[in-house]
Motif scaffolding. Sequence first.
Motif, PDB file in Angstrom:
ATOM      1  N   GLY A 152       0.784  -1.227   0.000  1.00 25.03           N
ATOM      2  CA  GLY A 152       0.000   0.000   0.000  1.00 25.03           C
ATOM      3  C   GLY A 152       0.814   1.274   0.000  1.00 25.03           C
ATOM      4  N   SER A 153       2.124   1.198   0.207  1.00 26.33           N
ATOM      5  CA  SER A 153       2.956   2.393   0.182  1.00 26.33           C
ATOM      6  C   SER A 153       3.019   2.936  -1.247  1.00 26.33           C
ATOM      7  CB  SER A 153       4.360   2.091   0.701  1.00 26.33           C
ATOM      8  OG  SER A 153       4.985   1.083  -0.088  1.00 26.33           O
ATOM      9  N   VAL A 154       3.254   4.245  -1.355  1.00 22.33           N
ATOM     10  CA  VAL A 154       3.233   4.907  -2.654  1.00 22.33           C
ATOM     11  C   VAL A 154       4.501   5.723  -2.862  1.00 22.33           C
ATOM     12  CG1 VAL A 154       0.708   5.008  -2.700  1.00 22.33           C
ATOM     13  CG2 VAL A 154       2.011   6.932  -1.746  1.00 22.33           C
ATOM     14  N   GLY A 155       4.740   6.083  -4.101  1.00 23.98           N
ATOM     15  CA  GLY A 155       5.896   6.892  -4.441  1.00 23.98           C
ATOM     16  C   GLY A 155       5.839   7.305  -5.888  1.00 23.98           C
ATOM     17  N   TYR A 156       6.956   7.835  -6.362  1.00 27.00           N
ATOM     18  CA  TYR A 156       7.041   8.278  -7.756  1.00 27.00           C
ATOM     19  C   TYR A 156       8.229   7.604  -8.426  1.00 27.00           C
ATOM     20  CZ  TYR A 156      11.153  11.075  -6.657  1.00 27.00           C
ATOM     21  OH  TYR A 156      12.420  11.453  -6.279  1.00 27.00           O
ATOM     22  N   PHE A 157       8.254   7.667  -9.737  1.00 20.55           N
ATOM     23  CA  PHE A 157       9.401   7.146 -10.497  1.00 20.55           C
ATOM     24  C   PHE A 157       9.706   8.091 -11.644  1.00 20.55           C
ATOM     25  CE2 PHE A 157       5.819   5.624 -12.935  1.00 20.55           C
ATOM     26  CZ  PHE A 157       6.244   5.731 -14.263  1.00 20.55           C
ATOM     27  N   THR A 158      10.949   8.053 -12.079  1.00 22.66           N
ATOM     28  CA  THR A 158      11.371   8.689 -13.326  1.00 22.66           C
ATOM     29  C   THR A 158      12.238   7.690 -14.070  1.00 22.66           C
ATOM     30  OG1 THR A 158      11.291  10.970 -12.500  1.00 22.66           O
ATOM     31  CG2 THR A 158      12.783  10.527 -14.349  1.00 22.66           C
ATOM     32  N   THR A 159      11.935   7.496 -15.329  1.00 19.14           N
ATOM     33  CA  THR A 159      12.676   6.544 -16.162  1.00 19.14           C
ATOM     34  C   THR A 159      13.160   7.246 -17.419  1.00 19.14           C
ATOM     35  OG1 THR A 159      11.274   4.735 -15.363  1.00 19.14           O
ATOM     36  CG2 THR A 159      12.580   4.308 -17.340  1.00 19.14           C
ATOM     37  N   ILE A 160      14.419   7.032 -17.772  1.00 19.22           N
ATOM     38  CA  ILE A 160      14.972   7.535 -19.029  1.00 19.22           C
ATOM     39  C   ILE A 160      15.007   6.381 -20.020  1.00 19.22           C
ATOM     40  CG2 ILE A 160      16.883   8.746 -20.150  1.00 19.22           C
ATOM     41  CD1 ILE A 160      15.586  10.364 -17.909  1.00 19.22           C
ATOM     42  N   TRP A 161      14.448   6.597 -21.199  1.00 18.75           N
ATOM     43  CA  TRP A 161      14.357   5.576 -22.242  1.00 18.75           C
ATOM     44  C   TRP A 161      15.198   5.959 -23.447  1.00 18.75           C
ATOM     45  CZ3 TRP A 161      11.404   1.135 -21.654  1.00 18.75           C
ATOM     46  CH2 TRP A 161      10.508   1.119 -20.581  1.00 18.75           C
ATOM     47  N   ARG A 162      15.783   4.943 -24.095  1.00 13.76           N
ATOM     48  CA  ARG A 162      16.581   5.167 -25.305  1.00 13.76           C
ATOM     49  C   ARG A 162      16.221   4.116 -26.345  1.00 13.76           C
ATOM     50  NH1 ARG A 162      22.489   4.378 -23.938  1.00 13.76           N
ATOM     51  NH2 ARG A 162      21.994   2.199 -24.352  1.00 13.76           N
ATOM     52  N   ARG A 163      16.196   4.519 -27.599  1.00 18.33           N
ATOM     53  CA  ARG A 163      15.944   3.554 -28.679  1.00 18.33           C
ATOM     54  C   ARG A 163      17.125   2.607 -28.830  1.00 18.33           C
ATOM     55  NH1 ARG A 163      10.725   3.762 -31.264  1.00 18.33           N
ATOM     56  NH2 ARG A 163      10.138   5.943 -31.542  1.00 18.33           N
ATOM     57  N   ASP A 164      16.829   1.324 -29.092  1.00 17.56           N
ATOM     58  CA  ASP A 164      17.907   0.392 -29.412  1.00 17.56           C
ATOM     59  C   ASP A 164      18.121   0.370 -30.924  1.00 17.56           C
ATOM     60  OD1 ASP A 164      15.893  -1.170 -30.540  1.00 17.56           O
ATOM     61  OD2 ASP A 164      15.827  -2.585 -28.873  1.00 17.56           O
ATOM     62  N   LYS A 165      18.991  -0.483 -31.409  1.00 18.71           N
ATOM     63  CA  LYS A 165      19.338  -0.498 -32.830  1.00 18.71           C
ATOM     64  C   LYS A 165      18.160  -0.875 -33.715  1.00 18.71           C
ATOM     65  CE  LYS A 165      24.239  -1.524 -32.099  1.00 18.71           C
ATOM     66  NZ  LYS A 165      25.351  -2.483 -32.350  1.00 18.71           N
ATOM     67  N   LYS A 166      17.194  -1.578 -33.155  1.00 17.01           N
ATOM     68  CA  LYS A 166      16.028  -1.985 -33.940  1.00 17.01           C
ATOM     69  C   LYS A 166      14.864  -1.008 -33.800  1.00 17.01           C
ATOM     70  CE  LYS A 166      17.103  -6.935 -33.734  1.00 17.01           C
ATOM     71  NZ  LYS A 166      16.603  -8.276 -33.330  1.00 17.01           N
ATOM     72  N   GLY A 167      15.067   0.040 -33.014  1.00 18.49           N
ATOM     73  CA  GLY A 167      14.019   1.037 -32.856  1.00 18.49           C
ATOM     74  C   GLY A 167      13.141   0.836 -31.649  1.00 18.49           C
ATOM     75  N   GLY A 168      13.368  -0.227 -30.866  1.00 18.21           N
ATOM     76  CA  GLY A 168      12.589  -0.443 -29.656  1.00 18.21           C
ATOM     77  C   GLY A 168      13.109   0.414 -28.514  1.00 18.21           C
ATOM     78  N   TRP A 169      12.288   0.577 -27.490  1.00 15.06           N
ATOM     79  CA  TRP A 169      12.692   1.364 -26.327  1.00 15.06           C
ATOM     80  C   TRP A 169      13.294   0.473 -25.248  1.00 15.06           C
ATOM     81  CZ3 TRP A 169      13.092   6.411 -26.580  1.00 15.06           C
ATOM     82  CH2 TRP A 169      12.261   7.144 -27.433  1.00 15.06           C
ATOM     83  N   GLN A 170      14.428   0.897 -24.692  1.00 20.59           N
ATOM     84  CA  GLN A 170      15.035   0.272 -23.520  1.00 20.59           C
ATOM     85  C   GLN A 170      15.298   1.363 -22.492  1.00 20.59           C
ATOM     86  OE1 GLN A 170      18.594  -1.543 -25.308  1.00 20.59           O
ATOM     87  NE2 GLN A 170      17.689  -3.556 -24.939  1.00 20.59           N
ATOM     88  N   TRP A 171      15.126   1.023 -21.225  1.00 24.03           N
ATOM     89  CA  TRP A 171      15.409   2.043 -20.228  1.00 24.03           C
ATOM     90  C   TRP A 171      16.903   2.058 -19.893  1.00 24.03           C
ATOM     91  CZ3 TRP A 171      17.318   0.774 -15.364  1.00 24.03           C
ATOM     92  CH2 TRP A 171      17.098  -0.525 -14.903  1.00 24.03           C
ATOM     93  N   ILE A 172      17.417   3.273 -19.650  1.00 19.80           N
ATOM     94  CA  ILE A 172      18.842   3.429 -19.333  1.00 19.80           C
ATOM     95  C   ILE A 172      19.050   4.011 -17.939  1.00 19.80           C
ATOM     96  CG2 ILE A 172      19.629   3.542 -21.713  1.00 19.80           C
ATOM     97  CD1 ILE A 172      19.727   6.600 -21.432  1.00 19.80           C
ATOM     98  N   LEU A 173      17.975   4.523 -17.344  1.00 17.90           N
ATOM     99  CA  LEU A 173      18.039   4.961 -15.947  1.00 17.90           C
ATOM    100  C   LEU A 173      16.649   4.804 -15.351  1.00 17.90           C
ATOM    101  CD1 LEU A 173      19.731   7.855 -14.144  1.00 17.90           C
ATOM    102  CD2 LEU A 173      17.236   7.763 -14.073  1.00 17.90           C
TER     103      LEU A 173
END
Length: 212
Positions: free
Chosen positions: A110-131
Amino acid sequence: MKARWTLLIAGAAALVAAKAPLRFQPDPSSVIAAEIAFNRLAQDKGQWTAFRATAAPDAVMFVPQRVLAQDWLKKRADPPASVRWSPAIVYVACGGDLAASTGNWTRPDGSVGYFTTIWRRDKKGGWQWILDHGDRLSAPRAVPEFLTGKVATCKGAPRPDGPPARGVAPPPDDSLVWTADVAADNSRHVTVKMWTGAAYETVIDDRVEAGS
Protein backbone atom coordinates in the motif's frame (compact mmCIF):
# COMPACT_ATOMS: atom_id res chain seq x y z
CA MET A 1 30.69 -4.81 -68.57
CA LYS A 2 27.48 -2.82 -68.26
CA ALA A 3 25.93 -5.58 -66.16
CA ARG A 4 28.99 -5.60 -63.87
CA TRP A 5 28.75 -1.82 -63.28
CA THR A 6 25.03 -2.15 -62.60
CA LEU A 7 25.74 -4.78 -59.95
CA LEU A 8 28.51 -2.69 -58.40
CA ILE A 9 26.31 0.40 -58.20
CA ALA A 10 23.45 -1.60 -56.74
CA GLY A 11 25.79 -3.20 -54.20
CA ALA A 12 27.23 0.16 -53.16
CA ALA A 13 23.75 1.63 -52.77
CA ALA A 14 22.70 -1.31 -50.60
CA LEU A 15 25.80 -0.89 -48.42
CA VAL A 16 25.12 2.81 -47.89
CA ALA A 17 21.49 2.07 -47.07
CA ALA A 18 22.53 -0.61 -44.58
CA LYS A 19 24.81 1.81 -42.74
CA ALA A 20 22.39 4.73 -42.71
CA PRO A 21 21.21 5.52 -39.18
CA LEU A 22 17.57 4.93 -38.39
CA ARG A 23 15.38 8.00 -38.15
CA PHE A 24 12.74 7.98 -35.45
CA GLN A 25 9.57 9.96 -35.03
CA PRO A 26 9.32 11.80 -31.69
CA ASP A 27 6.25 9.84 -30.62
CA PRO A 28 5.25 10.07 -26.93
CA SER A 29 2.58 7.38 -27.43
CA SER A 30 5.27 4.79 -28.17
CA VAL A 31 6.96 5.59 -24.85
CA ILE A 32 3.66 5.35 -23.00
CA ALA A 33 3.08 1.97 -24.67
CA ALA A 34 6.57 0.83 -23.59
CA GLU A 35 5.84 1.86 -19.98
CA ILE A 36 2.48 0.07 -19.96
CA ALA A 37 4.05 -3.07 -21.43
CA PHE A 38 6.88 -2.87 -18.87
CA ASN A 39 4.39 -2.74 -15.99
CA ARG A 40 2.29 -5.55 -17.47
CA LEU A 41 5.38 -7.74 -17.85
CA ALA A 42 6.22 -7.12 -14.19
CA GLN A 43 2.75 -8.25 -13.11
CA ASP A 44 2.75 -11.31 -15.39
CA LYS A 45 6.36 -12.52 -15.18
CA GLY A 46 7.84 -10.87 -12.09
CA GLN A 47 9.27 -7.51 -11.12
CA TRP A 48 12.99 -8.10 -11.62
CA THR A 49 12.37 -10.31 -14.65
CA ALA A 50 10.67 -7.34 -16.30
CA PHE A 51 13.47 -4.98 -15.32
CA ARG A 52 16.08 -7.33 -16.81
CA ALA A 53 14.13 -7.78 -20.03
CA THR A 54 13.70 -4.06 -20.71
CA ALA A 55 17.02 -2.60 -19.50
CA ALA A 56 19.80 -1.57 -21.87
CA PRO A 57 23.23 -3.14 -21.24
CA ASP A 58 24.51 0.16 -19.76
CA ALA A 59 21.36 0.96 -17.74
CA VAL A 60 21.80 2.24 -14.19
CA MET A 61 19.60 2.17 -11.10
CA PHE A 62 19.93 3.06 -7.41
CA VAL A 63 19.74 0.57 -4.52
CA PRO A 64 20.42 3.22 -3.05
CA GLN A 65 23.98 3.41 -4.41
CA ARG A 66 24.30 3.74 -8.17
CA VAL A 67 24.75 0.33 -9.81
CA LEU A 68 24.89 -1.14 -13.29
CA ALA A 69 21.38 -2.54 -13.54
CA GLN A 70 22.05 -5.76 -15.43
CA ASP A 71 24.78 -6.74 -12.97
CA TRP A 72 22.60 -6.04 -9.94
CA LEU A 73 19.53 -7.74 -11.46
CA LYS A 74 21.40 -10.88 -12.53
CA LYS A 75 19.78 -13.96 -10.99
CA ARG A 76 17.85 -11.78 -8.51
CA ALA A 77 14.64 -13.51 -7.42
CA ASP A 78 11.35 -11.77 -8.12
CA PRO A 79 9.33 -10.64 -5.08
CA PRO A 80 6.00 -12.47 -4.57
CA ALA A 81 4.11 -9.47 -5.95
CA SER A 82 5.42 -6.64 -8.09
CA VAL A 83 5.19 -2.91 -7.58
CA ARG A 84 2.61 -1.33 -9.92
CA TRP A 85 3.22 1.93 -11.75
CA SER A 86 1.72 4.18 -14.37
CA PRO A 87 3.29 6.99 -16.41
CA ALA A 88 1.74 10.44 -16.13
CA ILE A 89 3.95 12.64 -18.32
CA VAL A 90 6.36 11.70 -21.11
CA TYR A 91 8.99 13.98 -22.67
CA VAL A 92 10.64 13.06 -25.98
CA ALA A 93 13.70 14.45 -27.75
CA CYS A 94 12.95 16.01 -31.12
CA GLY A 95 15.11 13.34 -32.77
CA GLY A 96 12.83 10.65 -31.32
CA ASP A 97 15.68 8.61 -29.84
CA LEU A 98 15.51 9.56 -26.15
CA ALA A 99 12.63 10.04 -23.74
CA ALA A 100 11.83 10.54 -20.08
CA SER A 101 8.72 9.35 -18.30
CA THR A 102 7.52 10.04 -14.79
CA GLY A 103 4.54 8.96 -12.72
CA ASN A 104 3.44 7.23 -9.52
CA TRP A 105 3.88 3.71 -8.17
CA THR A 106 2.14 1.58 -5.54
CA ARG A 107 3.69 -1.35 -3.67
CA PRO A 108 1.73 -4.43 -2.57
CA ASP A 109 1.85 -3.15 1.04
CA GLY A 110 0.00 0.00 0.00
CA SER A 111 2.96 2.39 0.18
CA VAL A 112 3.23 4.91 -2.65
CA GLY A 113 5.90 6.89 -4.44
CA TYR A 114 7.04 8.28 -7.76
CA PHE A 115 9.40 7.15 -10.50
CA THR A 116 11.37 8.69 -13.33
CA THR A 117 12.68 6.54 -16.16
CA ILE A 118 14.97 7.54 -19.03
CA TRP A 119 14.36 5.58 -22.24
CA ARG A 120 16.58 5.17 -25.31
CA ARG A 121 15.94 3.55 -28.68
CA ASP A 122 17.91 0.39 -29.41
CA LYS A 123 19.34 -0.50 -32.83
CA LYS A 124 16.03 -1.98 -33.94
CA GLY A 125 14.02 1.04 -32.86
CA GLY A 126 12.59 -0.44 -29.66
CA TRP A 127 12.69 1.36 -26.33
CA GLN A 128 15.04 0.27 -23.52
CA TRP A 129 15.41 2.04 -20.23
CA ILE A 130 18.84 3.43 -19.33
CA LEU A 131 18.04 4.96 -15.95
CA ASP A 132 15.35 4.12 -13.43
CA HIS A 133 14.90 5.81 -10.10
CA GLY A 134 12.23 6.93 -7.67
CA ASP A 135 11.38 7.46 -4.05
CA ARG A 136 8.69 6.76 -1.50
CA LEU A 137 6.15 9.48 -0.68
CA SER A 138 3.54 9.99 2.02
CA ALA A 139 0.98 10.65 -0.72
CA PRO A 140 1.05 10.27 -4.52
CA ARG A 141 2.24 13.20 -6.60
CA ALA A 142 -0.41 15.27 -8.33
CA VAL A 143 -0.58 14.25 -12.00
CA PRO A 144 -2.50 15.49 -15.05
CA GLU A 145 -6.01 14.13 -15.55
CA PHE A 146 -4.90 12.58 -18.84
CA LEU A 147 -1.60 11.05 -19.93
CA THR A 148 0.51 13.88 -21.32
CA GLY A 149 3.21 13.75 -23.99
CA LYS A 150 5.54 16.63 -24.86
CA VAL A 151 8.17 16.85 -27.60
CA ALA A 152 11.26 19.04 -27.52
CA THR A 153 11.96 21.27 -30.49
CA CYS A 154 15.00 21.12 -32.74
CA LYS A 155 14.45 24.73 -33.77
CA GLY A 156 15.84 27.91 -32.31
CA ALA A 157 18.92 30.07 -32.28
CA PRO A 158 22.33 28.44 -31.69
CA ARG A 159 23.04 27.75 -28.04
CA PRO A 160 26.20 29.75 -27.28
CA ASP A 161 26.80 28.18 -23.89
CA GLY A 162 26.11 24.64 -25.10
CA PRO A 163 23.90 22.14 -23.31
CA PRO A 164 24.08 21.67 -19.54
CA ALA A 165 26.03 18.85 -17.96
CA ARG A 166 24.61 15.56 -19.15
CA GLY A 167 24.27 12.00 -17.99
CA VAL A 168 25.22 8.87 -19.88
CA ALA A 169 24.31 8.64 -23.58
CA PRO A 170 22.75 12.05 -24.35
CA PRO A 171 20.71 12.41 -27.56
CA PRO A 172 22.60 13.60 -30.65
CA ASP A 173 20.46 16.73 -31.00
CA ASP A 174 20.72 17.70 -27.31
CA SER A 175 17.05 18.67 -27.25
CA LEU A 176 16.43 16.49 -24.19
CA VAL A 177 19.23 16.20 -21.62
CA TRP A 178 19.42 14.62 -18.21
CA THR A 179 21.70 14.38 -15.19
CA ALA A 180 21.91 11.99 -12.26
CA ASP A 181 24.18 13.34 -9.55
CA VAL A 182 24.87 11.05 -6.59
CA ALA A 183 26.54 12.27 -3.38
CA ALA A 184 28.80 10.27 -1.07
CA ASP A 185 25.84 9.60 1.26
CA ASN A 186 23.84 8.20 -1.72
CA SER A 187 21.46 11.14 -1.83
CA ARG A 188 20.82 12.02 -5.44
CA HIS A 189 19.48 14.67 -7.78
CA VAL A 190 17.96 13.66 -11.11
CA THR A 191 16.99 16.33 -13.63
CA VAL A 192 15.60 16.36 -17.15
CA LYS A 193 15.73 19.49 -19.30
CA MET A 194 13.96 20.09 -22.60
CA TRP A 195 14.94 22.57 -25.30
CA THR A 196 12.09 25.00 -26.08
CA GLY A 197 13.72 26.79 -29.00
CA ALA A 198 15.01 29.61 -26.82
CA ALA A 199 16.19 27.99 -23.59
CA TYR A 200 16.31 24.78 -21.60
CA GLU A 201 13.26 24.19 -19.43
CA THR A 202 13.64 21.93 -16.40
CA VAL A 203 10.76 19.47 -16.71
CA ILE A 204 11.80 16.92 -14.06
CA ASP A 205 13.64 17.83 -10.87
CA ASP A 206 13.82 14.90 -8.42
CA ARG A 207 15.74 15.02 -5.17
CA VAL A 208 16.18 11.92 -3.01
CA GLU A 209 17.56 12.24 0.52
CA ALA A 210 20.17 9.91 1.95
CA GLY A 211 18.71 6.70 3.31
CA SER A 212 15.66 6.74 1.02
